[in-house]
Structures are given as C-alpha cells and as structure tokens.
Motif scaffolding. Structure first.
Motif, mmCIF file in Angstrom:
data_model
loop_
_atom_site.group_PDB
_atom_site.id
_atom_site.type_symbol
_atom_site.label_atom_id
_atom_site.label_comp_id
_atom_site.label_asym_id
_atom_site.label_seq_id
_atom_site.Cartn_x
_atom_site.Cartn_y
_atom_site.Cartn_z
ATOM 1 N N GLN A 73 0.811 -1.223 0.000
ATOM 2 C CA GLN A 73 0.000 0.000 0.000
ATOM 3 C C GLN A 73 0.837 1.264 0.000
ATOM 4 O OE1 GLN A 73 -3.506 -0.582 2.911
ATOM 5 N NE2 GLN A 73 -1.914 -1.939 3.697
ATOM 6 N N LYS A 74 2.130 1.119 0.302
ATOM 7 C CA LYS A 74 2.990 2.295 0.444
ATOM 8 C C LYS A 74 3.985 2.388 -0.693
ATOM 9 C CE LYS A 74 2.765 1.640 5.476
ATOM 10 N NZ LYS A 74 3.544 1.299 6.683
ATOM 11 N N THR A 75 4.451 3.594 -0.959
ATOM 12 C CA THR A 75 5.551 3.783 -1.894
ATOM 13 C C THR A 75 6.825 3.252 -1.261
ATOM 14 O OG1 THR A 75 4.553 5.734 -2.926
ATOM 15 C CG2 THR A 75 6.940 5.508 -3.107
ATOM 16 N N LEU A 76 7.562 2.436 -2.007
ATOM 17 C CA LEU A 76 8.779 1.826 -1.499
ATOM 18 C C LEU A 76 10.005 2.432 -2.181
ATOM 19 C CD1 LEU A 76 7.717 -1.938 -1.577
ATOM 20 C CD2 LEU A 76 7.695 -0.399 0.393
ATOM 21 N N GLU A 77 11.039 2.698 -1.407
ATOM 22 C CA GLU A 77 12.317 3.124 -1.972
ATOM 23 C C GLU A 77 13.205 1.897 -2.099
ATOM 24 O OE1 GLU A 77 14.774 6.967 -1.159
ATOM 25 O OE2 GLU A 77 15.541 5.404 0.183
ATOM 26 N N LEU A 78 13.773 1.693 -3.294
ATOM 27 C CA LEU A 78 14.603 0.530 -3.585
ATOM 28 C C LEU A 78 16.073 0.917 -3.564
ATOM 29 C CD1 LEU A 78 12.562 -0.651 -6.701
ATOM 30 C CD2 LEU A 78 12.106 -1.134 -4.300
ATOM 31 N N ASP A 79 16.906 -0.022 -3.221
ATOM 32 C CA ASP A 79 18.350 0.206 -3.259
ATOM 33 C C ASP A 79 18.917 -0.419 -4.532
ATOM 34 O OD1 ASP A 79 21.057 0.474 -2.950
ATOM 35 O OD2 ASP A 79 21.133 -0.312 -0.910
ATOM 36 N N HIS A 80 19.123 0.425 -5.541
ATOM 37 C CA HIS A 80 19.692 -0.012 -6.810
ATOM 38 C C HIS A 80 21.041 0.666 -7.039
ATOM 39 C CE1 HIS A 80 15.676 -1.463 -8.750
ATOM 40 N NE2 HIS A 80 16.046 -2.166 -7.698
ATOM 41 N N SER A 81 21.776 0.840 -5.958
ATOM 42 C CA SER A 81 23.071 1.522 -6.040
ATOM 43 C C SER A 81 24.161 0.625 -6.613
ATOM 44 C CB SER A 81 23.483 2.026 -4.653
ATOM 45 O OG SER A 81 23.520 0.956 -3.719
ATOM 46 N N LYS A 82 23.889 -0.702 -6.673
ATOM 47 C CA LYS A 82 24.868 -1.637 -7.213
ATOM 48 C C LYS A 82 24.273 -2.381 -8.412
ATOM 49 C CE LYS A 82 27.002 -2.379 -2.679
ATOM 50 N NZ LYS A 82 27.327 -3.378 -1.625
ATOM 51 N N SER A 83 25.122 -3.070 -9.146
ATOM 52 C CA SER A 83 24.669 -3.866 -10.280
ATOM 53 C C SER A 83 23.725 -4.971 -9.795
ATOM 54 C CB SER A 83 25.855 -4.495 -11.002
ATOM 55 O OG SER A 83 26.751 -3.500 -11.466
ATOM 56 N N PHE A 84 22.741 -5.332 -10.631
ATOM 57 C CA PHE A 84 21.824 -6.403 -10.262
ATOM 58 C C PHE A 84 21.143 -6.976 -11.505
ATOM 59 C CE2 PHE A 84 19.126 -2.659 -10.385
ATOM 60 C CZ PHE A 84 17.942 -3.125 -10.936
ATOM 61 N N ARG A 85 20.564 -8.165 -11.340
ATOM 62 C CA ARG A 85 19.748 -8.809 -12.360
ATOM 63 C C ARG A 85 18.483 -9.336 -11.689
ATOM 64 N NH1 ARG A 85 23.511 -13.343 -14.873
ATOM 65 N NH2 ARG A 85 24.143 -13.444 -12.683
ATOM 66 N N HIS A 86 17.338 -8.950 -12.213
ATOM 67 C CA HIS A 86 16.073 -9.420 -11.678
ATOM 68 C C HIS A 86 15.174 -9.895 -12.816
ATOM 69 C CE1 HIS A 86 16.262 -6.865 -7.714
ATOM 70 N NE2 HIS A 86 17.032 -7.925 -7.686
ATOM 71 N N LEU A 87 14.663 -11.093 -12.676
ATOM 72 C CA LEU A 87 13.663 -11.637 -13.603
ATOM 73 C C LEU A 87 12.374 -11.800 -12.810
ATOM 74 C CD1 LEU A 87 12.834 -12.908 -16.327
ATOM 75 C CD2 LEU A 87 13.779 -15.076 -15.507
ATOM 76 N N GLY A 88 11.326 -11.089 -13.222
ATOM 77 C CA GLY A 88 10.118 -11.032 -12.404
ATOM 78 C C GLY A 88 8.893 -11.647 -13.048
ATOM 79 N N ILE A 89 8.035 -12.198 -12.205
ATOM 80 C CA ILE A 89 6.724 -12.710 -12.609
ATOM 81 C C ILE A 89 5.687 -11.903 -11.839
ATOM 82 C CG2 ILE A 89 5.161 -14.689 -12.650
ATOM 83 C CD1 ILE A 89 8.724 -15.520 -12.095
ATOM 84 N N LYS A 90 4.867 -11.164 -12.551
ATOM 85 C CA LYS A 90 3.821 -10.363 -11.916
ATOM 86 C C LYS A 90 2.514 -11.153 -11.921
ATOM 87 C CE LYS A 90 1.423 -5.888 -12.031
ATOM 88 N NZ LYS A 90 1.332 -4.559 -12.695
ATOM 89 N N PHE A 91 2.033 -11.501 -10.729
ATOM 90 C CA PHE A 91 0.796 -12.255 -10.608
ATOM 91 C C PHE A 91 -0.416 -11.328 -10.665
ATOM 92 C CE2 PHE A 91 3.820 -14.939 -8.148
ATOM 93 C CZ PHE A 91 3.750 -16.070 -8.954
ATOM 94 N N LYS A 92 -1.529 -11.889 -11.027
ATOM 95 C CA LYS A 92 -2.764 -11.134 -10.995
ATOM 96 C C LYS A 92 -3.224 -10.965 -9.551
ATOM 97 C CE LYS A 92 -4.325 -11.830 -15.672
ATOM 98 N NZ LYS A 92 -5.458 -12.148 -16.574
ATOM 99 N N VAL A 93 -4.104 -10.007 -9.345
ATOM 100 C CA VAL A 93 -4.578 -9.680 -7.995
ATOM 101 C C VAL A 93 -5.196 -10.903 -7.333
ATOM 102 C CG1 VAL A 93 -6.200 -8.260 -6.677
ATOM 103 C CG2 VAL A 93 -4.971 -7.273 -8.626
ATOM 104 N N GLY A 94 -4.779 -11.205 -6.105
ATOM 105 C CA GLY A 94 -5.363 -12.293 -5.330
ATOM 106 C C GLY A 94 -4.695 -13.641 -5.488
ATOM 107 N N VAL A 95 -3.711 -13.752 -6.380
ATOM 108 C CA VAL A 95 -3.074 -15.051 -6.627
ATOM 109 C C VAL A 95 -2.332 -15.614 -5.402
ATOM 110 C CG1 VAL A 95 -1.259 -16.211 -7.966
ATOM 111 C CG2 VAL A 95 -2.982 -14.826 -9.127
#
Length: 277
Positions: A73-95
């Motif tokens: 529910q809140k805005t989140l601040e992410l730490d992307h100050s270093k190199s990274f790799r992310h592969l994401g799966i976005k689920f539908k609401v309620g999954v």
C-alpha cells in the motif's frame, strides 16, 4: 542497462499478468528509485549473492537472492546503487491467496518474503543463470522455459468461490464503479467487500486508488513536462479539481505533482515502464 516487460499470453495468463527483466551493470543511473503502491504480487528471481532492500517510512525489509514482493500500500524506496539482475513474474490480484504463498501470521500486504527457488520451483543456481542468459539474448525463449518451470507449481493453485468472486470484481471495476458492483454481480455489497478483502487484504477503495495511480503514472511517463496540464489530468482521472488531485498524490506517493515532475524517480520513469523491481 537492459530491461523488458512482456504480457502473459499462455495458459498461465489466468494467474500471471506479465514477465519482466532488468539488468543494471554499473552504478550509474538512479540509485534509489521508488516503487508505487501495487495490488499485485511479484515473484522476483535473482542471484543468491545479490542483496535487496525495500524501505518505507524508515522501515526496511532486506535479504538476498530471490524473493516474493507482496501487494503493498505504500511507496517503497529501492536500493539499486549496485549492479543487479532481476527476472520477475507479476501475478494477478489475489493469486498469493490461491497459491497459499503467505500465512495468516505473515499477512497479505507490505511483506517481502525470501524464497528458496530450489525448494519452491526446483531451480538451482545454474538453472537461474541459464534463465538470466536467455532473458538477455531471447526474452521469448526465456519466458517459454520459465513457464515450463512454473506450470507444475501453478497446478497446485486452488481457485475457491472467494477467488472467483475477486476475479469478477477486478474485471468489472475496469468498466464500472464500486457502487455498481452489487447490481452487476448479483451479490450484496457487504459480501463483495468481505470476499475481496479476504483474498487481497485490500478494501475496494484501496484497490481502486492503486490502479488509478498506476494508470496515471503510465500516462505521465509518456508525456514531457511541457505537455502536462494538471487541471486536465484531474478531470481525465476523475478528480473533482486540481487540489483534490494534489491531496491524492501526497497520500499515495508522498509528493506533489510538481515535485514529481522535477524528480521523475519512480521505477516506471527509470526503467521505461517496468512496474517492479
């Protein structure tokens, strides 16, 4: 920097909205982008050596490797100050409710849960690295392979009457208002509200505010500052006037419209439309 987002069109599209990938090799660019409130959960695959940190109101949730980012529910601040790799799966609401990804003690909202991919999906570090390589070279092949991995796990999904009603509500709210749901779905407003909150952890108004904000940020992302008229935007997104819009943005993302335009520091601005990280 490499990034992409691809909608799900396979047999898994009933529970998966999209797949996305981000690779940041250097420390250039935004180091602490912000992530807007989101009613959807994301399963984020990452190398076990990479750390993550999500911060909101001076409270942070940290860990290493793959993790589940639940609806927040809140805005989140992410730490992307270093190199990274992310592969994401976005689920539908309620999954997450359907797949028993959380417990009552953990809650359904504002939780980041570290995931053991070997235990959950039978993906070891070598298999993860293969997925990351495919994500860089051939995103469609990467998704095909990822869906083959996900399918046995997804078969455990249990769609009960509460989930079914929630999916109907989400679909209906794309076309009608909350007050019209009872007539549209032939259910009492109380039943709809109770079932929706049981599955998602959100009230209907909270969900509607999140989806409205996401649509607004997508709209603003496509516009130059000189093209933006906040009075027109207030009207277009259903606000009674500009002051109402300003109060809404302050409540949702903690900043005013003009300050947002100066900073443009949300993930959609930094990564070109990728909705999570």
């Amino acid at each position: 920097m490499l990034h992409w987002i691809i909608s799900s069109t396979s047999k898994l599209s009933n529970i998966i909205e999209c797949y996305w990938f981000i690779e940041k090799k250097s420390e250039s660019g935004a180091s602490f982008p912000k992530l807007n409130p989101d009613p959807c959960a994301h399963l984020i695959l990452a190398p076990t050596s990479e750390s993550y940190n999500y911060c909101s109101n001076k409270q942070s949730q940290s860990g290493q490797g793959s993790h589940l980012l639940l609806a927040h529910q809140k805005t989140l601040e992410l730490d992307h100050s270093k190199s990274f790799r992310h592969l994401g799966i976005k689920f539908k609401v309620g999954v997450p409710y359907m797949m028993s990804l959380t417990t009552k003690d953990e809650g359904q909202l504002d939780v980041v849960k570290q995931i053991d991919t070997d235990e959950l999906l039978s993906i070891d570090e070598a298999a993860l690295n293969e997925l990351f390589a495919l994500a860089k070279q051939n995103p469609k092949t990467c998704i095909t392979k990822l869906e083959a991995i996900l399918t046995p796990w997804v078969k455990q999904t249990q769609c009960d009457q509460h989930s079914q009603l929630t999916f109907q509500v989400v679909d209906a709210l794309q076309h009608i208002g909350i007050s019209q749901l009872a007539d549209k779905l032939n259910r009492s407003q109380r039943t709809i509200e109770r079932n929706f909150r049981r599955v998602t952890g959100l009230t209907l108004k909270q969900y509607q505010a999140m989806t409205k904000l996401e649509l607004m940020l997508q709209y603003l992302y496509q516009k130059q500052a000189s093209q933006i008229d906040w009075v027109d935007i207030a009207f277009q997104f259903g606000f009674s006037d500009q002051p109402h819009l300003i109060r809404y943005l302050k409540q949702q993302i903690g900043t005013t419209p003009n300050k947002y335009l100066l900073e443009r520091n949300f993930t959609i601005d930094v990564y070109g439309g990728v909705s999570s990280s």
